[in-house]
Structure formats: C-alpha cells, structure tokens
Design an enzyme around this catalytic site. Sequence first.
Site, PDB file in Angstrom:
ATOM      1  N   GLY B  14       0.813  -1.212   0.000  1.00 45.46           N
ATOM      2  CA  GLY B  14       0.000   0.000   0.000  1.00 45.46           C
ATOM      3  C   GLY B  14       0.846   1.261   0.000  1.00 45.46           C
ATOM      4  N   GLY B  16      -0.470   4.331   0.318  1.00 48.24           N
ATOM      5  CA  GLY B  16      -1.307   5.402   0.864  1.00 48.24           C
ATOM      6  C   GLY B  16      -0.551   6.173   1.941  1.00 48.24           C
ATOM      7  N   PHE B  17      -1.292   6.896   2.764  1.00 49.08           N
ATOM      8  CA  PHE B  17      -0.644   7.700   3.810  1.00 49.08           C
ATOM      9  C   PHE B  17       0.192   6.834   4.742  1.00 49.08           C
ATOM     10  CE2 PHE B  17      -4.077  10.692   2.672  1.00 49.08           C
ATOM     11  CZ  PHE B  17      -3.301  11.818   2.466  1.00 49.08           C
ATOM     12  N   GLY B  18      -0.347   5.660   5.128  1.00 48.82           N
ATOM     13  CA  GLY B  18       0.382   4.790   6.045  1.00 48.82           C
ATOM     14  C   GLY B  18       1.607   4.180   5.396  1.00 48.82           C
ATOM     15  N   VAL B  82      -1.404  -7.311  -5.003  1.00 56.43           N
ATOM     16  CA  VAL B  82      -1.172  -8.469  -4.145  1.00 56.43           C
ATOM     17  C   VAL B  82      -2.424  -9.330  -4.144  1.00 56.43           C
ATOM     18  CG1 VAL B  82      -0.654  -9.234  -1.810  1.00 56.43           C
ATOM     19  CG2 VAL B  82       0.419  -7.159  -2.706  1.00 56.43           C
ATOM     20  N   GLU B 173     -18.092  17.748   2.784  1.00 58.69           N
ATOM     21  CA  GLU B 173     -17.275  18.472   1.804  1.00 58.69           C
ATOM     22  C   GLU B 173     -17.825  18.269   0.401  1.00 58.69           C
ATOM     23  OE1 GLU B 173     -13.480  16.792   2.857  1.00 58.69           O
ATOM     24  OE2 GLU B 173     -12.983  18.508   4.112  1.00 58.69           O
ATOM     25  N   ASP B 303      -6.344   1.963   8.003  1.00 60.96           N
ATOM     26  CA  ASP B 303      -7.718   1.466   7.905  1.00 60.96           C
ATOM     27  C   ASP B 303      -7.791  -0.050   7.989  1.00 60.96           C
ATOM     28  OD1 ASP B 303      -8.252   4.075   7.524  1.00 60.96           O
ATOM     29  OD2 ASP B 303      -9.019   3.908   5.481  1.00 60.96           O
ATOM     30  N   ALA B 319      -6.439   9.351   7.983  1.00 62.65           N
ATOM     31  CA  ALA B 319      -5.027   9.425   7.611  1.00 62.65           C
ATOM     32  C   ALA B 319      -4.086   9.621   8.809  1.00 62.65           C
ATOM     33  CB  ALA B 319      -4.819  10.538   6.584  1.00 62.65           C
TER      34      ALA B 319
END
Lengths: 421, 421
Positions: B14, B16-18, B82, B173, B303, B319
């Site tokens: 991943g 992403g942010f992590g 994966v 938003e 997540d 995040a």
Amino acid sequence: MSGSKNLPHVIIIGAGFGGLRAALSLKNAPVRVTVVDRNNYHLFQPLLYQVATAGISPEEIAYPMRAVLRSQKNAAFRLAEVLDVNLQEKRLHTDHGDLNYDYLILAAGGETNTFGIQSVAQNGFGLKSISDATAIRTQLLKMFELAVNETDPEKRRALLTFVVVGGGPTGVECAGAISELIRLVLSKDYPTFDLREARIILLEATQRLLPALSDDLATFTLGALKNKKVDVRLGAAVEGFDGENVHLKGGEQIASHTLIWAAGVRAAGLLQHIDIPKGSLGRALVQPTLQAKDHPEIFVIGDAALVENGAVSPYPMVAPVAMQQAVYAARNIVHLLKNETPEPFVYRDLGSMATIGRNQAVAMLNGVGFQGFPAWVIWLLVHIMQLIGFRNRLVVLINWAWDYFFYDRAVRLIQQSCDDR
Amino acid sequence: MSGSKNLPHVIIIGAGFGGLRAALSLKNAPVRVTVVDRNNYHLFQPLLYQVATAGISPEEIAYPMRAVLRSQKNAAFRLAEVLDVNLQEKRLHTDHGDLNYDYLILAAGGETNTFGIQSVAQNGFGLKSISDATAIRTQLLKMFELAVNETDPEKRRALLTFVVVGGGPTGVECAGAISELIRLVLSKDYPTFDLREARIILLEATQRLLPALSDDLATFTLGALKNKKVDVRLGAAVEGFDGENVHLKGGEQIASHTLIWAAGVRAAGLLQHIDIPKGSLGRALVQPTLQAKDHPEIFVIGDAALVENGAVSPYPMVAPVAMQQAVYAARNIVHLLKNETPEPFVYRDLGSMATIGRNQAVAMLNGVGFQGFPAWVIWLLVHIMQLIGFRNRLVVLINWAWDYFFYDRAVRLIQQSCDDR
C-alpha cells in the site's frame, strides 16, 4: 434569447479549431448559433503528444465549450453525437434529439487513418483524442514497470522498444518527447536500468521527414532526432502490428508492444452518413466558397473539406486551414443573408513548425526557415498564446518550466484501463 | 543496492498515507524496503472530492511513487496487485510475480462499504479512487447536459437531484462543493436554467453531522450547508438505489440518478485473502505494538488495522492514525532487529476538520474548535502543506485561487466512459 428565436439558425458540427473559430466569427451576425460536439470541451490537439508523454495533464489542453461561448449571447452549445443529417428537411439527427438548421457548418474534423491496416487499428495507438493520449501514457509507463521485473533480455528489449509511425510533425514531436521522457525522467525513476536497452524507432514510408518544411530543416530534424537516440528509418512502410511484432514491407519485423500511429488522417466517420459528394480521404467536395455542391446552405471546413479550386494539391489537414476557412464560412453565411455572392476561400500559408525537444524545433514562417533554439522559442510562444484560457496557459507554463529546469514530468500516472475497473 | 541484498527485506503493501510514511520512516534503518501498490502513485485522498467537483485535475493529487522514493537509497517500488500472502513461507503472491519478505507492513487501506446494500454498490458512486472521482465529475456534468434539453419538469428535477449519503467530513465536503459548483459555476454555463430546480440532498442516518467534532461545530455545519441550499436530512437511512430512485427506510423515495456514497469504509478486500484474525469491518486484529497475533513479523496499520488495546472505541479510519502507526511500525521493526521489545502504539489525536466551501470550514485542533473563515484558512494551510511535491502544491494553489477569485472551475470535462469508447 427568446427574441432571437426567429433569427436564422446556424448549426456548427464540431468544437475543434474550425468549429470554435466559426462560432466566434458569427458573434455579431444576425443569426442563432448552436455548436454541437460529442465532447463538452474544445481540445487543443497540438499538445496531445505532451499528454501522451506525461508532460501535462489532459485538463490543461481541454476547455469547456460552455465557458468559451459564455460571453457570446447568440451562441449555444449542445453536447450530442450527430448520427446523420437530413439534407432535404435541414435537420440533424443526434443521439440526444433532432435539431433543425438554416445553415450548417460542417467542421467534424479528422480521425486516425490506418489505410485499411486492421491489425494496426486494433493493436496500435492513435493520437487524436484525450483517451488516445492517456492510453499511450499508461502504455509507456506500464512497459517500463513490466521491463524492470523482466529477466529475459530479449523480452525486456521488446517491452522497451517504442515504435512511432509517421514522419510528420506529430510523429517527430512524439518520438522526441518519448526520448526525453525516457532519458531525462524515467532514467531517474528506474536507476537499476541500462537505458540503452530502450529504443525509440520512428518509421517513415517516404524518403524524408516533415514534407511541409524545407529539405534543410528536414535534414536538421533527422540529425536532432538521432542525437536523441531516436532510430529514424526512412522508406520503412508498416504492413501490420499484432501487438508483439511490427511487420514492415519487405519482411522485416520489429519486436515491440507499442506502436503509435501518426501516419495518417481522414475525414471524420460522420461524413459517410451525410449524402454529399466525397473526394479522397472521405472529405466532402466543396466549391471554392466552401459550399457543398447543390447545398449552398452547407459549408464544410477543415479536415472534413476538400476544396475544388483546380489546385494541384489540396490544402493540408492542419489547424490553420480550418481556422481560416471558418472565418470565410462565417462571412459567406452573412453574404447569403444579405443576398450577396459568397467569397472564394484564399489560404494564407503562415508556415509550419515542429518541436523536437528541449531547445530544439524547426519552423517555416512565411517562407523563412528557423531551426534549433530560435525555432523552439517561436514554437513555445505560438503555442502558449494559442492555448485558450489564461489559467490553462499559466498551468501549462508552470509544468513546462518545471520540466525544463528540473528534468521532471508532472503526470506520470498509470491509469487503470477500462477492463481493470 | 547489490550490497544491501543481504539486508532484511521489509515489504510494505500500500502506497497510501500509512505505507508511504512507513517507507520514509525506514530511510535510515538497516533494511531493504519494497513498497507494493496496484497504482504507481500516492493519492492524496482528502482532495478527491475536489476532483469529483471539477476543482482540480487528478494529476494534481497523485504523485508517482518512484519519484517519491527516488532519493531513498534503500527503498524500491513495485507496481503489482497483491493476490494473497503465504504466511508460513513469508511470500507475497502478486499478479506480477512473487516476493519474499522478512517483515511485512500491511497498509492496504480501506474501501467503500455499502454495508451489503447491493443496489447502492452497483448504481451509486464511491469516492475512494481517481476513477471514482472522475466518474462523479462526468456524472454531475452529464446530468446538467441532459437536463438542459429535458422538457418534462419532473424528469428534469430528477436529473438535477444529487444525493450524498454520509454526514462525515467526506459527505459534508462533497455536498458543499457540489452546491458551489452548481451555484457559482454551472449557473453561468447554463444561463437558461432556473437553478432552484437543482437539489443537493445530504442524507445522514444518525441524528447529527461530523461525529468527530463538537456539537457546536456540527450545528454550525448544519447551518452553513443550509445556507448553501443543501437539504440536510438527519435520521435518514438509505435502503436501496436503483439508479432512478433512492429508497429510504420508512418508504420515502427520492427521484435521482446520482447517489454518492460517503457513508462507510471497510478494510481493503485483500485482508480477506490473508489468514490472520479479523475484527469489525474486516480489519486485522493487532496487538498494541501493531503486530498480528502469532506473526510478530507482520505489522498492520491504518484502515486495515484494528488495535486491541482494550479501548472502548477503535481508532478512527483516518489518515493521521495511519501515518502515526506507520512511524511506530517502522520503529518497532528496528526494535526487533536489535532484539528490543517493540513499543505499544499511542495515538495523538491532532483533531479533525472539514471544509464546507468558500471561506467556511470547521476544525477541532487539540480540543479547540474553530469555525468559519479561520477554520477555512487552517484547512487550506494544512492541506496545501501536506500535498506532496512543490509543483503540485503550486498548481493546486493556482486552481484554488482562480476558483476563489473568479468563481470558476478548472476542469469541467465530461470524459467518455468506457462503454462510450
């Protein structure tokens, strides 16, 4: 608008350079104008190759038609695909209802022409639309991602072989831009790579590049491309492409998964559904006034038109011709409204240019040739000024400046293809 | 790199942010790092709603991973999906070959969760990926193009009814941005329209918006949305959406072709193919050290993780949690390498924020609430600073500034859907 309902209705098919210019040219004419296009934006096609090579994003060269026409009171936009035209009843049949016209400006433009080579049409990439360009961008980057994990040197070589067909401006610009994408940008993204494995091959069936330019400039371009490690092959005609091998006339094969076809254009397929006489490449035969035979209310301009003016060679299928013809078509409609005789189209050849890459371009302006840095600056100015919308201009400039100074590319995104979704 | 081949191999699933933060946190660790993602870019998800509402282009919030990791000598990127993980042999099985790991950081993130409502999954729009966002953008603009030619007032009303489900930051938003797109921009593109026909309906199943913020801020948000003509309905639960009608619990129906689902997230589907114990929403149960039970070499963050720390409520799927856990996972791997005991994760809640539109946002920072213009400025600064890549920041700022001062939107492009192509 209600008051103007009774004004003659001019429908313009196509929001390209010709259609857009025609609409703007009718701004003060006593008519209602409706521009019909299957896309809701005007596409600045000359920079499509930069989208394909990850230099700029599609949004930077596409401008919403409703924004373009916003300030023009007598013009409206209609998002629809024209299916056919009823010439007798002067009615368009579209996928979103019918539309009646008094005058029709046919500016449907051109489409990729593989001259009947089905395998190329199926497995190759054209470069006429945003989806074409993003498909090429994804393909180029995907090939590198596959190659970086490919241990078989032969397979890797095939993955890293990129074939561009067509020695016109599009082919030259595309080949040069791919070369710089690889040597200046991807070389940093894939440090483990020996980039000499990557090959860009530009195939041209005739014996020279850039037919619209002088021999000197063509020779200069040839040398500049060779310096960029582009393998230019003149007199090389493609017979087929099965997705893994490019087959050349004479039997030679080039192992490659990527063939970009910039070797031909023909009039948009819509023309086939309109019952007016056609000439070569499916273009509508029109009189010097740009009016269709037997249909003085129909004007055809740009790539879709073939003007019968007794000239040896027809006008090139390029934006300047379309834009100049648009002005004549608009003016001639006004003439007809005043019962004046329409004027014959006179083409003013402003020249032609192609960029080969950083600091390098060739240009022919009013018969004067420019090459190298001066030509590149001219190219830059001409294109940046032509881009519609100040904001787009600014953003494109920033991306260009960034790429120029930092040898980077903005948008190296591999987008999921439809099948993936 | 060759010398580092013998170093322990940390695979991060991943980007992403992590995952990204984890990779950067291992920069100076004695390990080889490989980040695996199915996309070749890091996506700045918090601004996806602006892509969906034509404010910015996808390229501005996606940044190529190879560029991000370019300066990090011990990190590599692998474009691959994966498929599953062999825990015994410590091997990933991907669509582009297998990969062996010594340590695994599972940062696969989350996906849209319609809680088993099939009809919503089929006919509604999620907002987790670039293709989600561009699909929504195309849908919003297409509905207006259809409505402008629709004479039946009831059908037109349905076309112009946009339903957003979920009263969290994303839903708020999204609803606010759609309202401004319509009232500030499309109102100029469609001058013949009475925009009061357009409705934005925000459905929230509970009795209040923004659970992460204080009651005052939730109330302020409610008022701000109502001022934007957003019809906020609390206690409204969606039961189904057939593409033409939204069915609410209790029997009410809302005629609409557009349902945007921002009401739920669950752990990425990949987790189901990995044989470690799961908790609610498909999240992997991990110890306070973020290690999976019986697999100390596997860390799960963001997540995809459900930390068993005896706390009443699990960490929110946002995040900041992922990024903070990434640092712990990286640090704990180094601890293991030194045979030290790993540290338990401690979450530092920096707060939460949501923008409602021009000059309006709500923010909770270290327990202090902000609303209106101050909160909006904070939101702007936080997001612009977080955007990776100076150029992207600059381009996004220009687009924002332009929209702000000229009440315009950059990228109102209707892109051909795959079926159209």
